[in-house]
Every structure is written in C-alpha cells, then in structure tokens.
Design a protein around this motif. Structure first.
Motif, PDB file in Angstrom:
ATOM      1  N   PHE A 115     -11.530  18.355  55.938  1.00  0.00           N
ATOM      2  CA  PHE A 115     -11.342  18.314  57.390  1.00  0.00           C
ATOM      3  C   PHE A 115     -10.207  17.360  57.748  1.00  0.00           C
ATOM      4  O   PHE A 115      -9.341  17.681  58.570  1.00  0.00           O
ATOM      5  N   GLY A 116     -10.173  16.225  57.104  1.00  0.00           N
ATOM      6  CA  GLY A 116      -9.109  15.257  57.358  1.00  0.00           C
ATOM      7  C   GLY A 116      -7.746  15.773  56.947  1.00  0.00           C
ATOM      8  O   GLY A 116      -6.752  15.542  57.650  1.00  0.00           O
ATOM      9  N   GLN A 117      -7.682  16.480  55.831  1.00  0.00           N
ATOM     10  CA  GLN A 117      -6.406  17.058  55.407  1.00  0.00           C
ATOM     11  C   GLN A 117      -5.910  18.052  56.440  1.00  0.00           C
ATOM     12  O   GLN A 117      -4.722  18.090  56.765  1.00  0.00           O
ATOM     13  N   ASP A 118      -6.832  18.845  56.969  1.00  0.00           N
ATOM     14  CA  ASP A 118      -6.475  19.802  58.019  1.00  0.00           C
ATOM     15  C   ASP A 118      -5.971  19.075  59.264  1.00  0.00           C
ATOM     16  O   ASP A 118      -4.963  19.471  59.864  1.00  0.00           O
ATOM     17  N   LEU A 119      -6.666  18.017  59.642  1.00  0.00           N
ATOM     18  CA  LEU A 119      -6.236  17.245  60.812  1.00  0.00           C
ATOM     19  C   LEU A 119      -4.842  16.653  60.611  1.00  0.00           C
ATOM     20  O   LEU A 119      -4.002  16.699  61.503  1.00  0.00           O
ATOM     21  N   LEU A 120      -4.615  16.090  59.435  1.00  0.00           N
ATOM     22  CA  LEU A 120      -3.335  15.441  59.166  1.00  0.00           C
ATOM     23  C   LEU A 120      -2.193  16.454  59.105  1.00  0.00           C
ATOM     24  O   LEU A 120      -1.057  16.136  59.472  1.00  0.00           O
ATOM     25  N   GLN A 121      -2.467  17.662  58.655  1.00  0.00           N
ATOM     26  CA  GLN A 121      -1.432  18.684  58.569  1.00  0.00           C
ATOM     27  C   GLN A 121      -1.124  19.317  59.917  1.00  0.00           C
ATOM     28  O   GLN A 121       0.009  19.689  60.194  1.00  0.00           O
ATOM     29  N   ASN A 122      -2.128  19.430  60.765  1.00  0.00           N
ATOM     30  CA  ASN A 122      -1.972  20.212  61.990  1.00  0.00           C
ATOM     31  C   ASN A 122      -1.858  19.417  63.281  1.00  0.00           C
ATOM     32  O   ASN A 122      -1.315  19.914  64.252  1.00  0.00           O
ATOM     33  N   ARG A 123      -2.397  18.233  63.300  1.00  0.00           N
ATOM     34  CA  ARG A 123      -2.364  17.479  64.555  1.00  0.00           C
ATOM     35  C   ARG A 123      -2.686  16.021  64.302  1.00  0.00           C
ATOM     36  O   ARG A 123      -3.133  15.646  63.239  1.00  0.00           O
ATOM     37  N   VAL A 124      -2.505  15.245  65.346  1.00  0.00           N
ATOM     38  CA  VAL A 124      -2.795  13.815  65.298  1.00  0.00           C
ATOM     39  C   VAL A 124      -4.267  13.627  65.624  1.00  0.00           C
ATOM     40  O   VAL A 124      -4.786  14.259  66.546  1.00  0.00           O
ATOM     41  N   PRO A 125      -5.013  12.778  64.878  1.00  0.00           N
ATOM     42  CA  PRO A 125      -6.422  12.543  65.178  1.00  0.00           C
ATOM     43  C   PRO A 125      -6.613  12.063  66.612  1.00  0.00           C
ATOM     44  O   PRO A 125      -5.813  11.318  67.146  1.00  0.00           O
ATOM     45  N   GLY A 126      -7.686  12.549  67.216  1.00  0.00           N
ATOM     46  CA  GLY A 126      -8.016  12.114  68.565  1.00  0.00           C
ATOM     47  C   GLY A 126      -7.450  13.021  69.635  1.00  0.00           C
ATOM     48  O   GLY A 126      -7.719  12.830  70.801  1.00  0.00           O
ATOM     49  N   THR A 127      -6.630  13.995  69.252  1.00  0.00           N
ATOM     50  CA  THR A 127      -6.094  14.924  70.234  1.00  0.00           C
ATOM     51  C   THR A 127      -6.877  16.218  70.168  1.00  0.00           C
ATOM     52  O   THR A 127      -7.516  16.523  69.172  1.00  0.00           O
TER      53      THR A 127
END
Length: 133
Positions: A115-127
C-alpha cells in the motif's frame, strides 16, 4: 602539578564598543508552569451538552474527524513501511522487523508495504486519491 584552567569568560563588552558579542544570563522563572492534568470527565465538551440532538451532531462530527485522522495516519504508516523496506536503502529492514515495529503480523506488514509503495508512486501521503470515473 598544574591546576586546570577554566575557559575565559565571554566578553561583556557589546558589539557597539567594538568588542565581541554581549552575553546575557537568562531571566529566572518567577513561577513554575503547571502541568496540564488530563481530566477524564471532559471529552471535547460532550459531557456538558444536554440536548441529545446537539450531542449526537457533535459526537458524529468527532467520529468523522477521528476516522479521517486515523486514515491519514495509516497512509503515513504505509509510506514509512514502504520506505523502510526499499531494497535500495542500505539500512533496509526485513518485513519481520517492520511488522515488529508496527505491532503487526508479517502478512499485514507486507500489505502495508505494498500500500505504501502504491502511495509513494502515485501520490503524496495525506492527499485524496484522484476521482475515479
């Protein structure tokens, strides 16, 4: 035997006099700050609400706010887990160590890393994620 020498006192002359910087002693506290004691009987003012409609509205607002905060914190957890598991890091942690740090099972840690890898690739956390059509 030679006695130890203390460091020289800082110059008391001011920069105006062409000397070094002027040092001042901190002012003494006149009182001790009080510790904020947790009050178990007060929870965001809900105990003082007497109207059940108002109480339900306010409590519902708090539930939504806490859920949103928990979701955002979970995104940061996942991003951190993915960063800690990154094979390009020299101090990379194995999934078992990440699970231990997060208080998770290894399977859950694996899912959080993905999940974190997906977040880091696609968007900034918290958005918010992009709207799906």
């Amino acid at each position: 035997m030679a006695e130890p020498h203390s460091a020289p006192e800082p110059s008391r002359s001011s920069a105006r006099d062409g000397g070094g910087p002027s040092y001042r002693r901190p002012a003494p506290l006149l009182f001790e700050p009080s510790d904020a004691a947790p009050d178990d009987e007060h929870f965001f003012g809900l105990e003082s609400l007497t109207d059940p409609k108002e109480l339900l509205d306010r409590a519902t607002e708090l539930v939504h706010a806490f859920r949103a905060a928990a979701d955002r914190a979970q995104e940061y957890q996942a991003s951190a887990a993915a960063q800690l598991a990154d094979p390009q890091r020299f101090d990379r942690l194995p999934e078992a160590a990440i699970a231990d740090r997060g208080g998770w099972t290894e399977e859950y840690a694996r899912k959080m890393i993905e999940f974190g890898q997906d977040l880091l690739q696609n968007r900034v956390p918290g958005t918010q994620p992009p709207p799906q059509s």
